[in-house]
Design an enzyme around this catalytic site. Sequence first.
Site, PDB file in Angstrom:
ATOM      1  N   GLY A 110     -81.054  64.757  49.045  1.00  0.00           N
ATOM      2  CA  GLY A 110     -81.294  65.608  47.892  1.00  0.00           C
ATOM      3  C   GLY A 110     -81.932  64.796  46.781  1.00  0.00           C
ATOM      4  O   GLY A 110     -82.186  63.592  46.938  1.00  0.00           O
ATOM      5  N   SER A 113     -82.339  64.686  38.666  1.00  0.00           N
ATOM      6  CA  SER A 113     -83.218  64.206  37.604  1.00  0.00           C
ATOM      7  C   SER A 113     -83.280  62.680  37.602  1.00  0.00           C
ATOM      8  O   SER A 113     -84.250  62.094  37.139  1.00  0.00           O
ATOM      9  CB  SER A 113     -82.703  64.699  36.255  1.00  0.00           C
ATOM     10  OG  SER A 113     -81.367  64.280  36.095  1.00  0.00           O
ATOM     11  N   GLY A 115     -82.797  60.589  40.445  1.00  0.00           N
ATOM     12  CA  GLY A 115     -83.487  60.000  41.585  1.00  0.00           C
ATOM     13  C   GLY A 115     -83.283  60.741  42.881  1.00  0.00           C
ATOM     14  O   GLY A 115     -82.808  61.879  42.908  1.00  0.00           O
ATOM     15  N   VAL A 117     -81.749  60.823  46.813  1.00  0.00           N
ATOM     16  CA  VAL A 117     -80.577  60.325  47.531  1.00  0.00           C
ATOM     17  C   VAL A 117     -80.873  60.358  49.027  1.00  0.00           C
ATOM     18  O   VAL A 117     -81.333  61.373  49.560  1.00  0.00           O
ATOM     19  CB  VAL A 117     -79.324  61.165  47.202  1.00  0.00           C
ATOM     20  CG1 VAL A 117     -78.095  60.582  47.862  1.00  0.00           C
ATOM     21  CG2 VAL A 117     -79.121  61.229  45.692  1.00  0.00           C
ATOM     22  N   LYS A 132     -78.535  56.316  46.346  1.00  0.00           N
ATOM     23  CA  LYS A 132     -79.339  57.022  45.327  1.00  0.00           C
ATOM     24  C   LYS A 132     -80.288  56.025  44.689  1.00  0.00           C
ATOM     25  O   LYS A 132     -79.854  54.986  44.183  1.00  0.00           O
ATOM     26  CB  LYS A 132     -78.373  57.614  44.297  1.00  0.00           C
ATOM     27  CG  LYS A 132     -79.019  58.318  43.148  1.00  0.00           C
ATOM     28  CD  LYS A 132     -78.119  59.420  42.604  1.00  0.00           C
ATOM     29  CE  LYS A 132     -77.548  59.113  41.264  1.00  0.00           C
ATOM     30  NZ  LYS A 132     -76.767  60.222  40.709  1.00  0.00           N
ATOM     31  N   ASP A 225     -70.589  66.901  33.644  1.00  0.00           N
ATOM     32  CA  ASP A 225     -71.636  67.558  34.430  1.00  0.00           C
ATOM     33  C   ASP A 225     -71.028  68.196  35.684  1.00  0.00           C
ATOM     34  O   ASP A 225     -71.580  68.096  36.787  1.00  0.00           O
ATOM     35  CB  ASP A 225     -72.701  66.519  34.808  1.00  0.00           C
ATOM     36  CG  ASP A 225     -74.045  67.158  35.126  1.00  0.00           C
ATOM     37  OD1 ASP A 225     -74.201  68.360  34.876  1.00  0.00           O
ATOM     38  OD2 ASP A 225     -74.926  66.444  35.636  1.00  0.00           O
ATOM     39  N   ASN A 230     -72.963  68.868  41.904  1.00  0.00           N
ATOM     40  CA  ASN A 230     -72.359  67.549  41.735  1.00  0.00           C
ATOM     41  C   ASN A 230     -70.972  67.467  42.364  1.00  0.00           C
ATOM     42  O   ASN A 230     -70.200  66.556  42.084  1.00  0.00           O
ATOM     43  CB  ASN A 230     -72.281  67.177  40.249  1.00  0.00           C
ATOM     44  CG  ASN A 230     -73.650  66.870  39.680  1.00  0.00           C
ATOM     45  OD1 ASN A 230     -74.571  66.565  40.430  1.00  0.00           O
ATOM     46  ND2 ASN A 230     -73.801  66.967  38.374  1.00  0.00           N
ATOM     47  N   ASP A 243     -71.683  62.226  41.142  1.00  0.00           N
ATOM     48  CA  ASP A 243     -72.697  62.115  40.094  1.00  0.00           C
ATOM     49  C   ASP A 243     -72.067  61.877  38.723  1.00  0.00           C
ATOM     50  O   ASP A 243     -71.918  62.797  37.910  1.00  0.00           O
ATOM     51  CB  ASP A 243     -73.600  63.372  40.077  1.00  0.00           C
ATOM     52  CG  ASP A 243     -74.786  63.178  39.144  1.00  0.00           C
ATOM     53  OD1 ASP A 243     -74.903  62.104  38.537  1.00  0.00           O
ATOM     54  OD2 ASP A 243     -75.591  64.112  39.016  1.00  0.00           O
ATOM     55  N   GLY A 245     -73.277  60.291  36.275  1.00  0.00           N
ATOM     56  CA  GLY A 245     -74.345  59.849  35.364  1.00  0.00           C
ATOM     57  C   GLY A 245     -74.088  60.176  33.902  1.00  0.00           C
ATOM     58  O   GLY A 245     -74.520  59.441  33.018  1.00  0.00           O
TER      59      GLY A 245
HETATM   60  N1  ATP Z   1     -72.710  60.826  48.461  1.00  0.00           N
HETATM   61  C1  ATP Z   1     -73.513  61.827  48.799  1.00  0.00           C
HETATM   62  N2  ATP Z   1     -73.402  62.417  50.008  1.00  0.00           N
HETATM   63  C2  ATP Z   1     -74.202  63.444  50.350  1.00  0.00           C
HETATM   64  N3  ATP Z   1     -75.158  63.946  49.557  1.00  0.00           N
HETATM   65  C3  ATP Z   1     -75.343  63.399  48.342  1.00  0.00           C
HETATM   66  C4  ATP Z   1     -74.529  62.311  47.896  1.00  0.00           C
HETATM   67  N4  ATP Z   1     -74.919  61.973  46.659  1.00  0.00           N
HETATM   68  C5  ATP Z   1     -75.913  62.815  46.345  1.00  0.00           C
HETATM   69  N5  ATP Z   1     -76.189  63.668  47.342  1.00  0.00           N
HETATM   70  C6  ATP Z   1     -77.212  64.731  47.344  1.00  0.00           C
HETATM   71  O1  ATP Z   1     -78.243  64.401  46.433  1.00  0.00           O
HETATM   72  C7  ATP Z   1     -78.302  65.363  45.372  1.00  0.00           C
HETATM   73  C8  ATP Z   1     -78.621  64.638  44.080  1.00  0.00           C
HETATM   74  O2  ATP Z   1     -77.606  63.680  43.836  1.00  0.00           O
HETATM   75  P1  ATP Z   1     -77.082  63.407  42.370  1.00  0.00           P
HETATM   76  O3  ATP Z   1     -76.569  64.657  41.783  1.00  0.00           O
HETATM   77  O4  ATP Z   1     -76.147  62.256  42.398  1.00  0.00           O
HETATM   78  O5  ATP Z   1     -78.473  62.984  41.689  1.00  0.00           O
HETATM   79  P2  ATP Z   1     -78.900  62.993  40.179  1.00  0.00           P
HETATM   80  O6  ATP Z   1     -80.320  62.553  40.159  1.00  0.00           O
HETATM   81  O7  ATP Z   1     -77.954  62.209  39.372  1.00  0.00           O
HETATM   82  O8  ATP Z   1     -78.784  64.508  39.807  1.00  0.00           O
HETATM   83  P3  ATP Z   1     -78.606  65.157  38.350  1.00  0.00           P
HETATM   84  O9  ATP Z   1     -79.938  65.713  38.010  1.00  0.00           O
HETATM   85  O10 ATP Z   1     -77.596  66.228  38.607  1.00  0.00           O
HETATM   86  O11 ATP Z   1     -78.135  64.102  37.425  1.00  0.00           O
HETATM   87  C9  ATP Z   1     -76.939  66.026  45.390  1.00  0.00           C
HETATM   88  O12 ATP Z   1     -76.962  67.308  44.853  1.00  0.00           O
HETATM   89  C10 ATP Z   1     -76.630  66.050  46.861  1.00  0.00           C
HETATM   90  O13 ATP Z   1     -77.289  67.104  47.495  1.00  0.00           O
HETATM   91 MG    MG Z   2     -76.471  65.620  40.168  1.00  0.00          MG
HETATM   92 MG    MG Z   3     -76.805  62.660  37.659  1.00  0.00          MG
END
Ligand code: ATP
Ligand code: MG
Ligand code: MG
Length: 542
Positions: A110, A113, A115, A117, A132, A225, A230, A243, A245
Amino acid sequence: MPIPPDTIGESQLSRTPIPIPAFFQEAEQPFSLKKRGRSLCYTVPPRPPGKFGQSVSRIFPNRHESWSQPRPRSVSSKDPENNQLRSQLYDESKQELYFDQCFHKICKLGMGSFGEVYKVRNKEDGKLYAVKCSMEHFRGELDRHRKLQEAQKHERLEKHPNCVEFVQAWEERRKLYIQTELCCLNLQQYSEEAGPLPEAQVWGFLCDLLQGLKHLHDRGLVHMDVKPANIFISQQDTCKLGDFGLMLELDRGDLSEAQEGDPKYMAPELLDGEYTKAADVFSLGLTILEISCNMELPKGGEGWQQLRQRYLPLEFTAGLSTELVEVLKVMLEPNPRKRATVDQLLSLLVLRKVQRWRRVMLASRAGLSRVLSLFQLLICLLCSLWHRLCDPTLGFLRSRRAFTPSSPVPSSISSGCEDDSLGDEVFEMSPQSLTPIAMHRNYTYHGEQVSLCMLHSPDIDSRPSVGNTSTPRNVSPQFTGGSSSRSPDVSHISRVSPVSHNSSSPGTRLSSGFLGEDFECGQRSAFEPKNLLSMFEEVSLQ
Ligand SMILES: Nc1ncnc2c1ncn2[C@@H]1O[C@H](COP(=O)(O)OP(=O)(O)OP(=O)(O)O)[C@@H](O)[C@H]1O
Ligand SMILES: [Mg+2]
Ligand SMILES: [Mg+2]
């Protein structure tokens, strides 16, 4: 002029409702159902406002800060002095990234915003993880500091079954990498696949998430969040908060960097800059409302306001139990000071019952999966044992390596069973010398084989090969040369390799067949094939 009376009649006309255009009705609806098949996980949520501008120096445009150095280094806050990464696989002399050298990228899970993952396999321990990677390079020291904080805050968070576990984080070539435990999918994907979740599952997830929030809140942390994207579903079907963050550390006192999360799940008081633990409870309440009613939460407008004014749309919540609606109401209380805390929610009778039931359910599921894996192991063992029984090349003849011509081979047994069944254990080991497991293995195995063979002994000579016996397939010229007294059936028993006809001398390497394998073995050089063959000759003559 008088109007002619309508044939339908006035009373009937007055009862006919005036049709309302469908689009007006839809336009007036502040709430709607979720549209299926629309995966939001690949739509990037709005970027948080940049609080740190890019520091561009016009005087030294190409100045490289110490942090932008190309080597990978750990960003652990626990041991800031030691920024060495531990992997044995990493080779500094290579241009390849640490990420590429140490991990095998499997797929993209996924993006958000921050990065992208990836699901990865660590080449060193062979386990699966999620990594990530920040999408953009650090724009400056302050931007880097802000990004690193996510990893450092996550690292400081102690391990909990309802929080995604941190493994390590590092920076390389002005990008940040955060390695965490791998989860199956996020709650948003899960509910989009499943539609409205059954209430029992919703209670279970609520219970998990409250436990996760309690872990944070007890340590003075606010997630900020909480939303389905998340929240992660583990292999064991439990929910975990992830997440971190935007997580705030209330005890550190500095809320100047605080940011609100996704507006769809945002608590109303955040508009006034009131950042408290209660904000997480509100966001969790909306998350639960969304997954239990399959409702599309409004991003703004009238619906957004209504949800923050103690209004729950009846057309969505009608199917929910009164207990769940009550719990949602106390979670969605507009006033943060009156809103239920995580501890208060967990102490509700209904949630205590759910907790107990969930503990039992998870324990029994874990027990069941352990029993299943034991059962699988047992099946594997039985299969391999069966395989050994059926395939002479694997088991029996290997165990015959110590077999000597002087071994007391009872001709009755040897006639009944080909010599595969008569391993050295049978002749050389006394029952007393065997361990219970070995005894079981040897005696079950050989006993069965012997008795089976003995039972069927009348047919044996007529069969070309009985199972995996050690009846030599390579016979000496002396044998093939045609003893006139040989029974005609013997010719089937011995499958003569063309090579074996020419290898009459002892110690000559036989290229195929069981004896060939035995003769290849150096320790068998003293073995007299003639003796063995004469033994078989005897057997076949019987
Ligand atoms: N540990 C994990 N196991 C499985 N999928 C994950 C994991 N971490 C993240 N993902 C997938 O990646 C996506 C983005 O991860 P994450 O929310 O940590 O990123 P982000 O860039 O911080 O997003 P946000 O914009 O919400 O801050 C998640 O919604 C999920 O689908
Ligand atoms: Mg997220
Ligand atoms: Mg985040």
